[in-house]
Design a protein around this motif. Structure first.
Motif, PDB file in Angstrom:
ATOM      1  N   ALA A   1      67.528  29.415  40.944  1.00 43.83           N
ATOM      2  CA  ALA A   1      66.403  29.996  41.677  1.00 43.83           C
ATOM      3  C   ALA A   1      65.079  29.583  41.042  1.00 43.83           C
ATOM      4  N   LYS A   2      64.054  29.440  41.874  1.00 45.86           N
ATOM      5  CA  LYS A   2      62.699  29.184  41.379  1.00 45.86           C
ATOM      6  C   LYS A   2      61.666  30.071  42.059  1.00 45.86           C
ATOM      7  N   ASN A   3      62.033  30.684  43.159  1.00 47.21           N
ATOM      8  CA  ASN A   3      61.166  31.597  43.897  1.00 47.21           C
ATOM      9  C   ASN A   3      61.802  32.979  43.978  1.00 47.21           C
TER      10      ASN A   3
ATOM     11  N   LEU B   1      59.709  44.407  45.047  1.00 46.07           N
ATOM     12  CA  LEU B   1      60.034  43.931  43.703  1.00 46.07           C
ATOM     13  C   LEU B   1      58.826  43.494  42.887  1.00 46.07           C
ATOM     14  N   LEU B   2      57.686  43.175  43.539  1.00 42.20           N
ATOM     15  CA  LEU B   2      56.600  42.534  42.803  1.00 42.20           C
ATOM     16  C   LEU B   2      55.210  43.073  43.113  1.00 42.20           C
TER      17      LEU B   2
ATOM     18  N   ILE C   1      51.728  32.278  43.461  1.00 41.38           N
ATOM     19  CA  ILE C   1      51.105  33.246  42.548  1.00 41.38           C
ATOM     20  C   ILE C   1      52.132  33.818  41.577  1.00 41.38           C
ATOM     21  N   VAL C   2      53.279  34.212  42.102  1.00 46.57           N
ATOM     22  CA  VAL C   2      54.314  34.792  41.243  1.00 46.57           C
ATOM     23  C   VAL C   2      54.810  33.757  40.240  1.00 46.57           C
TER      24      VAL C   2
ATOM     25  N   ARG D   1      53.135  31.262  39.019  1.00 44.42           N
ATOM     26  CA  ARG D   1      52.079  31.065  38.018  1.00 44.42           C
ATOM     27  C   ARG D   1      52.067  32.200  36.982  1.00 44.42           C
ATOM     28  N   ASP D   2      52.202  33.430  37.443  1.00 42.11           N
ATOM     29  CA  ASP D   2      52.090  34.581  36.545  1.00 42.11           C
ATOM     30  C   ASP D   2      53.377  34.868  35.776  1.00 42.11           C
ATOM     31  N   ALA D   3      54.501  34.414  36.294  1.00 42.49           N
ATOM     32  CA  ALA D   3      55.797  34.461  35.610  1.00 42.49           C
ATOM     33  C   ALA D   3      56.194  35.845  35.069  1.00 42.49           C
ATOM     34  N   PRO D   4      56.216  36.876  35.923  1.00 45.70           N
ATOM     35  CA  PRO D   4      56.730  38.175  35.460  1.00 45.70           C
ATOM     36  C   PRO D   4      58.247  38.181  35.290  1.00 45.70           C
ATOM     37  N   TRP D   5      58.914  37.209  35.915  1.00 48.81           N
ATOM     38  CA  TRP D   5      60.372  37.083  35.883  1.00 48.81           C
ATOM     39  C   TRP D   5      60.755  35.708  35.349  1.00 48.81           C
TER      40      TRP D   5
END
Length: 532
Positions: A330-332, A443-444, A490-491, A493-497
């Motif tokens: 997974a990447k997204n 989830l985000l 955006i997700v 870039r910010d890498a919360p996961w």
């Protein structure tokens, strides 16, 4: 042989197939279906739960106003036989089926629908008749909060016994689809008020099966609803057995003690497929398995630390050795099968040297100690939480991060992660309704970081929130798709996961089990299943 001869042979064979159907093609009444699963339900009040093991039982006890088609997320009528939507998208009017009753014999009318939604939040509501008082102490109603339904629903009103009207505060593109989700199930007001907190263990709905017994961590027993509005189920009973060990569950299937097995070890699939009395159903999963980093705790508030962890984990090795062909990297945050997926996002490559460099830049040249929470049960998006955690632990050790693995009983695990007690935690999601909103917002989004949180990374981005609200309220499908692709960027870039995997649904069962259908949402509807 001439083309004409071929045609007539085909015609005769086709005709004979209709005249003399294959043995077992006609559904049979009766029998008990025993399902072996990896863990027990947390509870059976669909408005209170947020885990798949609870929902797979509740799917058969309750109905919703609308439902999804057998094998996709297109909508069809269920308790509502028809509906209309106002031109401004703010008023939804539903006409209910006539004569539907709950398992306790009380009528399922518009007042029951109003009660089922009004009990979950302080929204305006109106009964057409005497109605029901709302429970004083229940909740938290997690999904209602995850979906920000209080920001969407202004009121729900029963116009008469069969007419329910929802008035919204704003247009909400996925609203109708949301009404097919488990939290939107219609419950017996009489039973809720009589049982109180015990309703969670003694549920009363209107679905094809009725609740009989729950022996915690052992089994849940359901029996056929003789008065079901869509016809009595073929099966007399369904038993959900909790068998935590994957290998033990397989032995139970091979011995004939269970009919259906959930969450097999991927390595066991070739063995199962060689068994002449068994079959294996497969379907691409609408899911995501991920590692969430709790941004409310140091050092995970540092983006470079989160990037380092993304570069440190060898996701392909996890897919190869643990998913064994039943998953993809997974990447997204959403699966490739879903509209809004952004394939232009470039995944963080496995690069331990770069990971160490990022840690040094973040101020942790010698790494740090932390905890890594591992799910105690197999899930549709993760076949073995412990093994995945051990693989991640080994990868992190290579860059100086010592992660101690922590685990709890499934219900406790969910409760503690929702309260943010973890440092890093493995979890995942299977889409409920086929809309990207159901992944991103729950989830985000920053609104879902409120305890009990669906956003267990406790990631709060005003930029992402603005995009997600625009996407929810737009009725332009092309615009919505563009916005969700932007959300992927955006997700990332910010890498919360660390997005880990999208897995394939695989369900082995006896060949005699008929009409058992896999659904992208992992709904388990057994009303039309039968046994030879």
């Amino acid at each position: 042989m001439t083309r004409r001869t071929v045609f007539w042979c085909f015609f005769v064979l086709t005709a004979l197939a209709f005249i003399f159907p294959a043995q077992g093609a006609t559904p049979k009444q009766g029998g008990v279906l025993i399902i072996g699963r990896g863990g027990d339900s947390v509870g059976l009040d669909p408005a209170l739960e947020d885990d798949g093991e609870s929902f797979k039982v509740a799917d058969n006890l309750f109905d919703t106003l609308v439902d999804y088609a057998d094998e996709d997320t297109s909508l069809r009528p269920e308790l509502a036989e028809s509906w209309s939507i106002s031109a401004d998208g703010l008023r939804y009017t539903f006409t209910l089926r006539e004569g539907v009753v709950f398992h306790d014999g009380t009528p399922l009318d518009a007042d029951a629908v109003v009660f089922s939604f009004a009990r979950q939040a302080p929204i305006k509501y109106k009964y057409f008749g005497k109605g029901f008082p709302l429970p004083k102490e229940q909740g938290p109603y997690k999904y209602w909060g995850y979906m920000s339904m209080s920001d969407i629903v202004a009121s729900v009103e029963a116009r008469d016994a069969r007419t329910v009207v929802f008035t919204l505060k704003r247009p909400e593109a996925p609203f109708l689809s949301n009404l097919g989700m488990n939290f939107s199930s219609i419950v017996s007001p009489t039973a809720v008020l009589k049982l109180g907190a015990d309703f969670r263990r003694k549920p009363v709905g209107s679905g094809p099966f009725k609740f009989v017994q729950w022996i915690k961590d052992d089994r849940i027993i359901l029996e056929a609803n003789e008065r079901y509005w869509d016809g009595r189920p073929y099966l007399d009973r369904v038993i959900f057995r909790s068998i935590p060990d994957n290998s033990t569950r397989l032995l139970e299937l091979l011995s004939g003690a269970i009919d259906v097995m959930h969450f097999p070890n991927p390595s066991d699939i070739p063995l199962i497929e060689k068994e002449k009395n068994l079959k294996v159903l497969r379907q691409p999963g609408m899911n995501i398995g991920y590692l969430a980093m709790n941004m409310d705790k140091k050092p995970f508030d540092n983006r470079k630390v989160r990037l380092a962890i993304n570069h440190a984990i060898n996701k392909q090795a996890i897919i190869d050795t643990i998913y064994e062909g039943l998953g993809t990297v997974a990447k997204n945050p959403i699966p490739p099968m879903m509209w809004g997926y952004n394939d232009e996002v470039e995944d963080y490559r496995y690069d331990p040297a770069l990971a160490r460099k990022l840690l040094t830049e973040a101020g942790y040249p010698n790494g740090f100690q932390t905890t890594l929470w591992a799910m105690p049960v197999p899930r549709p998006y993760n076949p073995n939480g412990r093994k995945v955690a051990e693989a991640i632990q080994a990868d992190l050790r290579k860059i100086g991060i010592e992660a101690r693995i922590v685990s709890y009983e499934w219900g406790t695990y969910l409760d503690k992660t929702e309260r943010g007690e973890h440092d890093m935690a493995l979890l995942g999601w299977t889409g409920d309704n086929g809309d990207p909103d159901n992944f991103f917002y729950i989830l985000l989004d920053k609104e879902s970081a409120r305890i009990p949180a669906g956003n267990i990374a406790f990631y709060r981005s005003d930029e992402l929130h603005e995009i997600l609200v625009k996407a929810k309220t737009s009725t332009d499908q092309a615009e919505r798709e563009r916005l969700y692709k932007q959300a992927c960027v955006i997700v990332h870039r910010d890498a919360p996961w660390v997005p880990l995997a999208h897995s394939i649904q695989v369900v082995p069962m006896k060949k005699g089990v008929q009409n058992y259908k896999l659904h992208p949402t992992t709904k388990h509807r057994l009303g039309k299943v039968w046994k030879e």
